[in-house]
Design a protein around this motif. Structure first.
Motif, PDB file in Angstrom:
ATOM      1  N   ASN A 147      -3.206   5.965 -10.007  1.00 46.54           N
ATOM      2  CA  ASN A 147      -2.332   6.202  -9.057  1.00 46.54           C
ATOM      3  C   ASN A 147      -0.738   6.620  -9.806  1.00 46.54           C
ATOM      4  O   ASN A 147       0.150   7.060  -9.196  1.00 46.54           O
ATOM      5  CB  ASN A 147      -1.868   5.106  -8.105  1.00 46.54           C
TER       6      ASN A 147
ATOM      7  N   ASN B  64      10.526  -1.579   7.963  1.00 50.01           N
ATOM      8  CA  ASN B  64       9.950  -1.350   9.509  1.00 50.01           C
ATOM      9  C   ASN B  64      11.044  -1.018  10.373  1.00 50.01           C
ATOM     10  O   ASN B  64      10.825  -1.562  11.490  1.00 50.01           O
ATOM     11  CB  ASN B  64       9.175  -2.613   9.410  1.00 50.01           C
TER      12      ASN B  64
ATOM     13  N   LEU C 119      -1.040   5.147   0.544  1.00 47.52           N
ATOM     14  CA  LEU C 119      -2.421   5.328   0.596  1.00 47.52           C
ATOM     15  C   LEU C 119      -3.270   5.290   1.770  1.00 47.52           C
ATOM     16  O   LEU C 119      -4.216   5.183   2.106  1.00 47.52           O
ATOM     17  CB  LEU C 119      -3.443   4.818  -0.552  1.00 47.52           C
ATOM     18  N   ALA C 120      -2.307   4.824   3.058  1.00 45.50           N
ATOM     19  CA  ALA C 120      -2.743   4.807   4.403  1.00 45.50           C
ATOM     20  C   ALA C 120      -3.743   3.566   4.485  1.00 45.50           C
ATOM     21  O   ALA C 120      -4.662   3.481   5.270  1.00 45.50           O
ATOM     22  CB  ALA C 120      -3.434   5.832   4.980  1.00 45.50           C
TER      23      ALA C 120
ATOM     24  N   ILE D 193       4.565   2.930  -3.081  1.00 46.93           N
ATOM     25  CA  ILE D 193       4.285   1.473  -3.983  1.00 46.93           C
ATOM     26  C   ILE D 193       2.892   1.229  -3.632  1.00 46.93           C
ATOM     27  O   ILE D 193       2.550   0.159  -3.144  1.00 46.93           O
ATOM     28  CB  ILE D 193       5.257   0.418  -3.706  1.00 46.93           C
TER      29      ILE D 193
ATOM     30  N   HIS E 136      11.992  -8.586   6.100  1.00 47.06           N
ATOM     31  CA  HIS E 136      10.602  -8.063   6.269  1.00 47.06           C
ATOM     32  C   HIS E 136      10.294  -7.246   7.598  1.00 47.06           C
ATOM     33  O   HIS E 136       9.444  -6.419   7.541  1.00 47.06           O
ATOM     34  CB  HIS E 136       9.502  -9.072   6.051  1.00 47.06           C
TER      35      HIS E 136
ATOM     36  N   VAL F 236      -6.367  -3.422  -7.280  1.00 45.37           N
ATOM     37  CA  VAL F 236      -6.531  -4.469  -8.312  1.00 45.37           C
ATOM     38  C   VAL F 236      -7.663  -4.029  -9.165  1.00 45.37           C
ATOM     39  O   VAL F 236      -8.137  -4.767 -10.185  1.00 45.37           O
ATOM     40  CB  VAL F 236      -7.099  -5.521  -7.523  1.00 45.37           C
TER      41      VAL F 236
ATOM     42  N   GLY G 153      -6.292   3.126   2.688  1.00 47.81           N
ATOM     43  CA  GLY G 153      -7.484   3.665   2.609  1.00 47.81           C
ATOM     44  C   GLY G 153      -8.105   4.298   3.944  1.00 47.81           C
ATOM     45  O   GLY G 153      -9.253   4.451   3.752  1.00 47.81           O
TER      46      GLY G 153
END
Ligand code: NAP
Length: 285
Positions: A240, A138, A188-189, A228, A109, A232, A191
């Motif tokens: 998307n 990362n 999508l940054a 990805i 991770h 919700v 949002g």
């Protein structure tokens, strides 16, 4: 849907569904079920998201309802830093929570802690067949170059923050050099940057009968980067995924390229405070 081909030949869908920040297990299960019902076949979770059991329950329900088979799905989970010293045990626990006997992709991770030891454990897990592919998250170009030069099995995927405002061009070059696939988290940054009403993305979208979100996602898949997005809300889950019937022109791609700031405004992996914060984050006792 189109696919990336990993170095071992495994096909990875270029679009999937992420479940970060859905701590409510019922909401997570329902969202993943809605995603699979609407056609997503890649699901991205992590032990640190504390919702692997909800993902497993949704997958089980979708299979029982005849929507798909397990082998049509591509399930990803991740090993948290705290578990790097005992990856095999953590991996078994993830499988148990997911109710699965294998995952398609198992990722480290964070590029923090004893990730060389953890990577050697992932190599063993891969050799056992219980993870069809292994990779990292990362790892910025200098760190993944180092890792790739000193391991037996190179990472097959590197999942990094990537969207129109942080385009990761150097990471894409490193991916091409070492043969792994780049996967975009926060496509999508999350949002930020007013992405859903951004004037440039909206104007491009209007030409194609698409939304700003769809343009942002399409931008990355046309660069060969897996996306990805998380939502919700079922109408957004549908929106998307509806990016496979149009193509951005060279002019569109150049207009989005001009939005790149070249750095993250979500998390800075070059900041020592990030290493301290992530190292102190425990997911269990
Ligand atoms: P994201 O997908 O870029 O953005 C999600 C946000 O956008 C949510 O607030 C969602 O709200 C909203 N949204 C989604 N679709 C929308 C639409 N069409 N219109 C308007 N709003 C929309 O962010 P993310 O969840 O951080 O990243 C995606 C996945 O990447 C995660 O779920 C996780 O699986 C993975 N990830 C990995 C790492 C890592 O370190 N490896 C880090 C972060 C994320 P609603 O849910 O309310 O719709």
């Amino acid at each position: 849907m189109e696919y990336a081909t990993l170095p071992n030949g495994l096909k990875m869908p270029l679009e999937g569904f992420g479940v970060f920040q859905i701590p409510d297990l019922k909401e997570c299960e329902d969202s993943v079920y809605a995603a699979i019902k609407n056609g997503y076949r890649l699901i991205d979770t992590a032990s640190a998201y504390a919702n692997e059991e909800a993902v497993g329950a949704a997958v089980k329900r979708a299979i029982e309802d005849g929507i798909c088979t397990r082998d049509e799905l591509f399930v990803t989970t991740k090993l948290w830093i705290q578990d790097y010293p005992d990856a095999e045990r953590a991996f078994s626990l993830s499988l148990e929570k997911l109710g699965m006997d294998y995952v398609d992709l198992y990722l480290l991770h964070q590029p923090i802690g004893d990730y060389y030891a953890a990577w050697r454990s992932l190599e063993e897990i891969y050799r056992s067949g219980k993870a069809k592919a292994i990779g990292v998250c990362n790892f910025y170009p200098e760190r993944i170059t180092d890792l790739c030069l000193h391991v037996d099995i190179k990472p097959m995927v590197n999942q990094v923050e990537c969207h129109p405002f942080f385009q990761q061009s150097e990471a894409l070059k490193a991916a091409e050099e070492f043969g792994y696939t780049l996967e975009a988290w926060g496509p999508l940054a999350e949002g930020s940057h007013g992405i859903f009403t951004h004037s440039v993305l909206t104007a491009i979208g209007e030409k194609h009968g698409k939304t700003a979100a769809q343009v942002a996602l399409r931008f990355n898949v046309q660069r060969g980067i897996v996306v990805i997005p998380k939502s919700v809300h079922e109408e957004r889950i549908e929106e998307n995924l509806d990016i496979w019937d149009f193509e951005l022109t060279d002019e569109d791609m150049e207009a989005v390229e001009a939005l790149d700031l070249g750095h993250s405004e979500i998390i800075d992996h070059n900041d020592p405070a990030t290493a301290k914060f992530l190292s102190s984050f425990s997911i269990h006792d």
